[in-house]
Write an enzyme that holds these catalytic residues in place. Structure first.
Site, PDB file in Angstrom:
ATOM      1  N   PHE A  12       0.925  -1.346  -0.035  1.00 36.94           N
ATOM      2  CA  PHE A  12       0.022  -0.009   0.125  1.00 36.94           C
ATOM      3  C   PHE A  12       0.907   1.393   0.057  1.00 36.94           C
ATOM      4  O   PHE A  12       0.951   2.052  -0.934  1.00 36.94           O
ATOM      5  CB  PHE A  12      -0.953  -0.115   1.163  1.00 36.94           C
ATOM      6  CG  PHE A  12      -1.626   1.336   1.587  1.00 36.94           C
ATOM      7  CD1 PHE A  12      -2.061   1.946   0.627  1.00 36.94           C
ATOM      8  CD2 PHE A  12      -1.447   1.595   3.057  1.00 36.94           C
ATOM      9  CE1 PHE A  12      -2.699   3.239   1.020  1.00 36.94           C
ATOM     10  CE2 PHE A  12      -2.151   2.841   3.118  1.00 36.94           C
ATOM     11  CZ  PHE A  12      -2.906   3.546   2.462  1.00 36.94           C
ATOM     12  N   THR A 124       7.342   3.291  12.620  1.00 34.13           N
ATOM     13  CA  THR A 124       5.905   3.236  12.792  1.00 34.13           C
ATOM     14  C   THR A 124       6.012   3.968  14.353  1.00 34.13           C
ATOM     15  O   THR A 124       6.764   3.825  15.033  1.00 34.13           O
ATOM     16  CB  THR A 124       5.240   2.194  13.076  1.00 34.13           C
ATOM     17  OG1 THR A 124       3.807   2.249  13.778  1.00 34.13           O
ATOM     18  CG2 THR A 124       5.734   1.218  13.899  1.00 34.13           C
ATOM     19  N   ASP A 125       4.727   4.941  14.636  1.00 41.16           N
ATOM     20  CA  ASP A 125       4.588   5.433  16.000  1.00 41.16           C
ATOM     21  C   ASP A 125       4.404   4.387  17.066  1.00 41.16           C
ATOM     22  O   ASP A 125       4.515   4.525  18.066  1.00 41.16           O
ATOM     23  CB  ASP A 125       3.393   6.544  15.856  1.00 41.16           C
ATOM     24  CG  ASP A 125       2.057   5.854  15.626  1.00 41.16           C
ATOM     25  OD1 ASP A 125       2.081   4.594  15.158  1.00 41.16           O
ATOM     26  OD2 ASP A 125       1.215   6.422  15.350  1.00 41.16           O
ATOM     27  N   GLU A 126       4.242   3.219  16.730  1.00 37.78           N
ATOM     28  CA  GLU A 126       3.833   2.115  17.666  1.00 37.78           C
ATOM     29  C   GLU A 126       4.969   1.849  18.277  1.00 37.78           C
ATOM     30  O   GLU A 126       4.957   0.984  19.566  1.00 37.78           O
ATOM     31  CB  GLU A 126       3.052   0.853  17.076  1.00 37.78           C
ATOM     32  CG  GLU A 126       1.949   1.222  16.174  1.00 37.78           C
ATOM     33  CD  GLU A 126       1.115   0.021  15.836  1.00 37.78           C
ATOM     34  OE1 GLU A 126       1.045  -1.112  16.435  1.00 37.78           O
ATOM     35  OE2 GLU A 126       0.392   0.088  14.660  1.00 37.78           O
ATOM     36  N   TYR A 151       4.513  -6.868  16.631  1.00 41.35           N
ATOM     37  CA  TYR A 151       4.784  -6.007  15.553  1.00 41.35           C
ATOM     38  C   TYR A 151       5.426  -4.994  16.036  1.00 41.35           C
ATOM     39  O   TYR A 151       6.696  -4.638  15.632  1.00 41.35           O
ATOM     40  CB  TYR A 151       3.588  -5.661  15.019  1.00 41.35           C
ATOM     41  CG  TYR A 151       3.645  -4.316  14.048  1.00 41.35           C
ATOM     42  CD1 TYR A 151       4.575  -4.697  13.122  1.00 41.35           C
ATOM     43  CD2 TYR A 151       2.809  -3.292  14.242  1.00 41.35           C
ATOM     44  CE1 TYR A 151       4.707  -3.430  12.250  1.00 41.35           C
ATOM     45  CE2 TYR A 151       3.213  -2.304  13.569  1.00 41.35           C
ATOM     46  CZ  TYR A 151       4.096  -2.234  12.311  1.00 41.35           C
ATOM     47  OH  TYR A 151       4.193  -1.188  11.677  1.00 41.35           O
TER      48      TYR A 151
END
Length: 341
Positions: A12, A124-126, A151
């Site tokens: 994506f 990623t902000d995670e 993840y």
């Protein structure tokens, strides 16, 4: 010509970046290395100029494959390749460890071996965990790592490897961290395209828990423009948080989609919450705004309108993706040509 290796470029965000890079840098040539796992889709690359874009089917965790794919004189590697669905990482994290950690190290080793000028790690902000619910805090580049899912932990580990490559070996490496993307060509198991596709057919829309979890949303092309700014102008060794200042509760997002489609809220169905579900993400993008001059071009309203319109006009893409027909498309289109192994 300026040569780039983009990994995960059939996904994506990766495919959106490939399109942007080809448009923004007319003298660019892209090698696109993607394993075509469930979320990789060759339909995402339809219409690209084969003289400037070469697709290679391969695994970033396989050193020989990466070395074969990496062109001489490569200016930069931009690493989008990742297992990225939290639910899948909770069910089985083995592929997350292989792709997100081992794969990143393989790419870093190859970059040093072949003298690649810059390495961009898309994170990623995670990796920074969950914020308080009271809107009093935001993720900055100085926020401590506190990953709460397999993840997120795998992406945090990858960032540490990138930092180590810069500090120990002097590799020109930069990191970007972003929140929830939305836009065309997103794999339909993700929250927003799942809602859109289900709403089209008047099917129920699952919402975790009470629906009050907050995510920071950004239109995919705005994210890609930020990555391009970091690629071109980011400081070696730096990390940049990317956000559109658009944190929204999941229930608000769902209701926005239903309203835009003229569908009733009765389609919403609350389901058992995800284990360890982070409550709130919100990004402070002040650094990239001030240092690199980046700003998002889409508002939430304009981005949602463009996203819904794309899915309305691309029912064939939805059907093919949901049925995994893109695997057969790959075999018919490419066969064994261009496959690194």
């Amino acid at each position: 010509m300026r040569r780039f290796l983009v990994t995960g470029g059939a996904g994506f965000i990766g495919s959106a970046f490939v399109r942007l890079l080809l448009d923004a840098i007319p003298e660019s040539e892209i090698i696109n290395l993607d394993l075509l796992t469930y979320a990789g889709n060759l339909d995402n690359l339809e219409g690209l100029d084969p003289a400037r874009h070469q697709f290679i089917h391969g695994d970033i965790a396989a050193p020989e494959t990466v070395h074969q794919a990496l062109p001489d004189g490569c200016e930069a590697i931009v690493n989008f390749a990742a297992e990225s669905h939290v639910d899948r990482s909770i069910a089985d994290c083995a592929e997350f460890l292989r792709t997100n950690i081992v794969g990143t190290q393989v790419l870093l080793d190859a970059a040093r071996a072949k003298g690649v000028k810059r390495f961009v790690q898309v994170s990623t902000d995670e990796v920074m965990g969950s914020l308080a619910e009271d809107d009093s805090s935001y993720f900055t580049e100085e926020s401590p790592f506190a990953p709460n899912s397999p993840y997120a932990a795998s992406k945090a580990a990858a960032e540490h490897l990138v930092r180590a490559a810069h500090h120990t070996f002097g590799l020109d490496a930069v990191v970007t961290r972003c929140g929830n993307n939305y836009g065309p060509r997103q794999f339909p198991e993700k929250f927003l395209p799942l809602m859109i596709c289900n709403a089209f057919n008047d099917q129920s829309i699952p919402v975790y828990g009470d629906g009050l979890n907050v995510r920071d949303w950004i239109y995919v092309d705005d994210h890609c423009r930020a990555i391009l700014a970091v690629l071109e102008k980011g400081k070696p060794g730096a990390a940049y948080n990317i956000g559109a200042r658009n944190p929204r509760r999941n229930i608000e997002v769902a209701e926005s989609v239903l309203a835009a489609l003229g569908k009733p809220k009765s389609l919403l169905r609350f389901v058992v919450d995800r284990p360890g579900h982070d409550r709130r993400y919100a990004i402070d993008p002040s650094l990239i705004e001030s240092e690199l001059g980046w700003r998002p071009q889409e508002t939430w309203e304009s981005g949602i309108q463009k996203t819904i319109q794309w899915y309305q006009e691309n029912s064939r893409w939805i059907e093919r993706t949901r049925n995994n027909e893109y695997r057969e498309y790959y075999r018919k289109q490419y066969g064994d040509k261009g496959a690194a192994s």
